[in-house]
Write a protein that holds these residues in place. Structure first.
Motif, short mmCIF file in Angstrom:
data_model
loop_
_atom_site.label_atom_id
_atom_site.label_comp_id
_atom_site.label_asym_id
_atom_site.label_seq_id
_atom_site.Cartn_x
_atom_site.Cartn_y
_atom_site.Cartn_z
N TYR A 17 0.82 -1.21 0.00
CA TYR A 17 0.00 0.00 0.00
C TYR A 17 0.86 1.26 0.00
O TYR A 17 2.02 1.25 0.41
N VAL A 18 0.26 2.33 -0.49
CA VAL A 18 0.90 3.64 -0.47
C VAL A 18 0.59 4.30 0.87
O VAL A 18 -0.56 4.57 1.18
N LYS A 19 1.62 4.55 1.65
CA LYS A 19 1.42 5.11 2.99
C LYS A 19 1.38 6.63 2.97
O LYS A 19 0.63 7.26 3.72
N ASP A 20 2.18 7.25 2.11
CA ASP A 20 2.28 8.71 2.15
C ASP A 20 2.67 9.24 0.78
O ASP A 20 3.35 8.56 0.00
N ILE A 21 2.20 10.46 0.47
CA ILE A 21 2.56 11.16 -0.76
C ILE A 21 2.91 12.60 -0.41
O ILE A 21 2.18 13.25 0.33
N VAL A 22 4.03 13.09 -0.96
CA VAL A 22 4.41 14.50 -0.82
C VAL A 22 4.67 15.03 -2.22
O VAL A 22 5.35 14.37 -3.02
N THR A 23 4.13 16.21 -2.53
CA THR A 23 4.30 16.78 -3.87
C THR A 23 5.09 18.08 -3.81
O THR A 23 4.96 18.87 -2.86
N TYR A 24 5.91 18.32 -4.87
CA TYR A 24 6.71 19.53 -4.99
C TYR A 24 6.47 20.12 -6.38
O TYR A 24 7.18 19.81 -7.33
N PRO A 25 5.43 20.97 -6.53
CA PRO A 25 5.13 21.56 -7.84
C PRO A 25 6.22 22.53 -8.30
O PRO A 25 6.83 23.22 -7.49
N CYS A 26 6.43 22.58 -9.59
CA CYS A 26 7.40 23.51 -10.18
C CYS A 26 6.70 24.27 -11.30
O CYS A 26 6.36 23.69 -12.35
N ILE A 27 6.46 25.56 -11.09
CA ILE A 27 5.74 26.36 -12.07
C ILE A 27 6.60 26.65 -13.30
O ILE A 27 6.08 26.92 -14.40
N LYS A 28 7.91 26.56 -13.17
CA LYS A 28 8.80 26.90 -14.27
C LYS A 28 8.61 25.95 -15.45
O LYS A 28 8.56 26.39 -16.61
N ASP A 29 8.53 24.66 -15.18
CA ASP A 29 8.39 23.69 -16.27
C ASP A 29 7.09 22.88 -16.18
O ASP A 29 6.95 21.85 -16.84
N ASN A 30 6.13 23.34 -15.34
CA ASN A 30 4.81 22.70 -15.25
C ASN A 30 4.91 21.21 -14.90
O ASN A 30 4.29 20.35 -15.53
N THR A 31 5.68 20.94 -13.88
CA THR A 31 5.83 19.57 -13.40
C THR A 31 5.55 19.52 -11.91
O THR A 31 5.52 20.55 -11.23
N VAL A 32 5.38 18.31 -11.42
CA VAL A 32 5.27 18.10 -9.98
C VAL A 32 6.10 16.88 -9.63
O VAL A 32 5.95 15.80 -10.22
#
Length: 305
Positions: free
Chosen positions: A174-189
């Motif tokens: 199972y997936v226990k945790d998710i952390v996201t780091y968006p980057c507006i410069k290149d439209n990625t996360v």
């Protein structure tokens, strides 16, 4: 794609209950007449009118009609599906005080955070479909005294559990945790996930990522595409990273247009997927001499304490 997320048991409702002003309940817990009352949760002892009524009426701050500081005990039984015995299980208590937990009469642990949910792993304590859950809530012996969490000027020093009370039963992987780091410069996360493999063997599988856009303005948007990543999941905890490129028309977050993205993670094993999701917004916050900017638009931070 079929989602097979963690099964969640909602534990709100009627619980056995007793107050323990003397603080010696641990020595009487096994007696048949220990629990003398019932209570509806989520709630507080004051809302449920437990204890002695306070006849005073305060002028300078809130009046607690049924004030109580000390130990309070809560207990109930739960029947789960027999096939779930042995699967990873977590008891989730939201918005409470200092708590101690017993499962089937066996002490598990004590958690004392006053600002985050209490999450207990109880997998090894559950050996049959019948689970007896006993919770001690203490609103007296805080490590920190006073403050907004206990002040009569804000919310009073209540005892109880006022948020979600749930049992999460996961699959073997199972997936226990998710952390996201968006980057507006290149439209990625950048997605950093913690995936737990409770099996004894390594698993080669695919992690799939997909999502959608949430808009308070009800603007219709296409779903984000499904992308796959090959991974090897060793027994135990695995840390997986993936950079997701958003090819759709980008909607940036701001206070006036609070666009948010849902990102789902699924583990593809045989013919099923095990999913968890998180929410994030795309925005850039920076300064330029005397001003703040969000997404290159000058902004003013309003508010005061």
């Amino acid at each position: 794609m079929r989602m097979n997320m963690a099964y969640i048991y909602d534990l709100s409702g009627s619980w056995k209950f007793t107050l323990d002003q003397a603080g010696d309940g641990i020595h009487r817990l096994c007696s048949e007449d220990f629990f003398t009352d019932t209570i509806e949760l989520p709630s507080t002892t004051a809302i449920q009118k437990k204890g002695e009524e306070n006849l005073a009426r305060e002028i300078g701050y809130l009046t607690e009609l049924y004030p109580y500081a000390g130990n309070a005990w809560y207990e109930r039984e739960l029947e789960i599906d027999p096939s779930e015995v042995g699967n990873p299980m977590y008891l989730y208590l939201e918005r409470t005080r200092i708590t101690s937990l017993w499962i089937n009469g066996i002490y598990v642990s004590t958690l004392d955070s006053l600002c985050t949910p209490h999450e207990y792993e109880i997998t090894k304590y559950v050996t049959s479909p019948t689970i007896q859950i006993t919770i001690l809530v203490n609103n007296k012996d805080y490590k920190t005294k006073g403050g907004h969490l206990t002040s009569p000027d804000t919310q009073t020093n209540w005892n109880g559990i006022t948020g979600n009370i749930k049992l999460h039963v996961h699959d073997k992987i199972y997936v226990k945790d998710i952390v996201t780091y968006p980057c507006i410069k290149d439209n990625t996360v950048l997605i950093k996930s913690t995936i737990v493999n409770t099996q004894t063997t390594e698993l080669k599988t695919k992690v799939c990522y997909y999502g959608d856009l949430v808009s308070l303005n009800n603007i219709e948007q296409d779903a984000l595409p499904v992308l796959y990543q090959d991974v090897y999941l060793v027994p135990g905890v695995n840390h997986v990273e993936y950079t997701y490129k958003i090819e759709n028309k980008i909607e940036y977050w701001s206070e006036y247009h609070p666009f948010l993205y849902h990102i789902y993670i699924g583990i593809k094993e045989l013919d099923r997927s095990i999913d968890k999701h998180t929410i994030f917004g795309l925005r850039r916050f920076h300064t330029d001499e005397h001003h703040f900017y969000i997404n290159n638009e000058k902004t003013i931070l309003r508010g005061k304490h």
